[in-house]
Design a protein around this motif. Sequence first.
Motif, PDB file in Angstrom:
ATOM      1  N   LYS A 247       0.828  -1.208   0.000  1.00  0.00           N
ATOM      2  CA  LYS A 247       0.000   0.000   0.000  1.00  0.00           C
ATOM      3  C   LYS A 247       0.856   1.250   0.000  1.00  0.00           C
ATOM      4  O   LYS A 247       0.577   2.207  -0.739  1.00  0.00           O
ATOM      5  N   ASN A 344      -0.411  -0.846 -19.196  1.00  0.00           N
ATOM      6  CA  ASN A 344       0.510  -0.075 -18.357  1.00  0.00           C
ATOM      7  C   ASN A 344       1.974  -0.407 -18.627  1.00  0.00           C
ATOM      8  O   ASN A 344       2.839  -0.139 -17.808  1.00  0.00           O
ATOM      9  N   ASP A 366      -3.344   2.125 -21.438  1.00  0.00           N
ATOM     10  CA  ASP A 366      -2.439   2.962 -20.631  1.00  0.00           C
ATOM     11  C   ASP A 366      -0.962   2.664 -20.898  1.00  0.00           C
ATOM     12  O   ASP A 366      -0.111   2.961 -20.055  1.00  0.00           O
ATOM     13  N   PRO A 441      -6.445  -4.842 -11.534  1.00  0.00           N
ATOM     14  CA  PRO A 441      -5.746  -3.651 -12.051  1.00  0.00           C
ATOM     15  C   PRO A 441      -4.412  -4.045 -12.652  1.00  0.00           C
ATOM     16  O   PRO A 441      -3.824  -5.075 -12.295  1.00  0.00           O
ATOM     17  N   PRO A 444       1.930  -2.466 -11.447  1.00  0.00           N
ATOM     18  CA  PRO A 444       2.691  -1.204 -11.496  1.00  0.00           C
ATOM     19  C   PRO A 444       4.064  -1.407 -12.110  1.00  0.00           C
ATOM     20  O   PRO A 444       4.700  -2.446 -11.929  1.00  0.00           O
ATOM     21  N   GLN A 448       6.660   2.911  -9.769  1.00  0.00           N
ATOM     22  CA  GLN A 448       5.309   3.461  -9.870  1.00  0.00           C
ATOM     23  C   GLN A 448       4.467   2.988  -8.691  1.00  0.00           C
ATOM     24  O   GLN A 448       4.585   1.853  -8.241  1.00  0.00           O
ATOM     25  N   ARG A 449       3.625   3.877  -8.167  1.00  0.00           N
ATOM     26  CA  ARG A 449       2.751   3.517  -7.058  1.00  0.00           C
ATOM     27  C   ARG A 449       1.669   2.558  -7.558  1.00  0.00           C
ATOM     28  O   ARG A 449       1.103   2.748  -8.631  1.00  0.00           O
ATOM     29  N   PRO A 450       1.374   1.540  -6.773  1.00  0.00           N
ATOM     30  CA  PRO A 450       0.377   0.554  -7.227  1.00  0.00           C
ATOM     31  C   PRO A 450      -1.049   1.095  -7.128  1.00  0.00           C
ATOM     32  O   PRO A 450      -1.331   2.056  -6.400  1.00  0.00           O
ATOM     33  N   ASP A 451      -1.910   0.474  -7.872  1.00  0.00           N
ATOM     34  CA  ASP A 451      -3.325   0.800  -7.780  1.00  0.00           C
ATOM     35  C   ASP A 451      -3.837   0.451  -6.382  1.00  0.00           C
ATOM     36  O   ASP A 451      -3.474  -0.576  -5.835  1.00  0.00           O
ATOM     37  N   PRO A 452      -4.673   1.321  -5.757  1.00  0.00           N
ATOM     38  CA  PRO A 452      -5.154   1.011  -4.397  1.00  0.00           C
ATOM     39  C   PRO A 452      -5.858  -0.329  -4.287  1.00  0.00           C
ATOM     40  O   PRO A 452      -5.890  -0.929  -3.211  1.00  0.00           O
ATOM     41  N   ARG A 453      -6.398  -0.831  -5.382  1.00  0.00           N
ATOM     42  CA  ARG A 453      -7.120  -2.110  -5.329  1.00  0.00           C
ATOM     43  C   ARG A 453      -6.173  -3.280  -5.065  1.00  0.00           C
ATOM     44  O   ARG A 453      -6.636  -4.347  -4.633  1.00  0.00           O
ATOM     45  N   TRP A 454      -4.866  -3.098  -5.305  1.00  0.00           N
ATOM     46  CA  TRP A 454      -3.933  -4.176  -5.003  1.00  0.00           C
ATOM     47  C   TRP A 454      -3.813  -4.438  -3.520  1.00  0.00           C
ATOM     48  O   TRP A 454      -3.529  -5.546  -3.083  1.00  0.00           O
TER      49      TRP A 454
END
Length: 456
Positions: A247, A344, A366, A441, A444, A448-454
Amino acid sequence: MLDDLPFRPLERIIPGTLSVVPESSLTSSPVPKDAHRTLGLWSIRRALIVSVIASIMLLISSWLFISWFLGSPPRADPKPLDVAAQLDLLKLVFAAVAGVGALVALVTAYRRQRLDEIASERAERVQAHSEKVADANIHDATERRVTELYSHAVEQLGHEKAMVRLGGLYSLERLAQQNPEHRQVVTEVICAYLRMPYGPLSEVAGANPGASSLDSDARQEWQVRRAAQEILAKHLRKAPPGSRLQKDPPDPPDEWAAYWPGVTLNLRSAALLEVDFSECHFTACEFGEARFVGQERFSGSVFHCTARFAHAKFEDGAAFDGVDFFGHLSSHGAKYGGVADFRNSEFHRQFHLAREEFTDQAWFTDSVFHADARFVNPASPRRDPRFHAGIDLSGARVLNTSEVVMLPPGWATEEEEGNAGRSIVSEGGDQFRGTRGNYRPPYPRQGQRPDPRWAS
């Protein structure tokens, strides 16, 4: 003929050989007769004689100089010496004798000190030579042990029992972990094992490898191959797997202790079963004509070299989301049986497709392109890839506005504000928008910051 040979003092030629042996080594006495010459010193007799003569000459010279400087006394008739004069003369004689004795003691002490220094220097050289010999012996013993372990582990890989083959794999891994200079050789052995033919691939495709349709030997071989793949993936990661999905990811960690930098993979024509190379770093790799059975993952990996997947076959999904391609992606003629996920991903070099076949959806959502992005080539349509279920390019960007962009039908580019690049947008038609049926998702990229869903 002997007259033509060069003269060598203290040496003679042994008949029947081509070597010249010092004369001292041929004598029965282990100690040279004149040891002082070997040590580079004068003999004690010579040193004392030279010292006494030098002292007498120095005294005479001093007496003559003083006499000349003060003026010689006039000659007079000699008078008999009184008792006081005789005592003074006797003292002078004793002083001269004491001086000579002191000189002899000084010469002897200097010689003894010099001999001690030479002996100490020789002892240090002997000690250094002994340590060098000991280190060489230890190195030779270590190399022999490593060679024996390597040979035994390779023999185990050819054993008919799966457990013995597994033991050989883990022995090779331990050997490479403890001896960095042998890591490339061990990697090549494991890659060669994976390149060996594996018969039941047709039965494994689309089925559980543990299913009853496979016999016991095939299931065991599947486990051995999976262990070999996991060993390679483990030592290609700079950090523990999943570290990017935290997170609040910390600063980039130092290299993982298990990381083997600089190793080269040659998995051309290999049979890979549910391989997981996520977050791996590739410095040189070859996957051409390889067959991927089951879900394969390269998510979050970094290719510092050309990613070679020419004519590779992906039986199921191919996950390349969040990948950094610092080299070219060479995948011409590859066949993707499942979803090809390039969401991504970032392509730092020229990107172009040629004769790839995408049976299922192709996702480039993306993605970022730093150079040319050529999905099709109007000048050579026979080389164009085939998208049987469409391609998604929504959110993709081309950063360099001067690069060539060739997109499939239904997609176009539009300039971004501030000349920051070009965005790829949909023009409608049969091309779908969004990755339908996917709720995971994208992975990353590095840094890169991960998607909050991870984190959920």
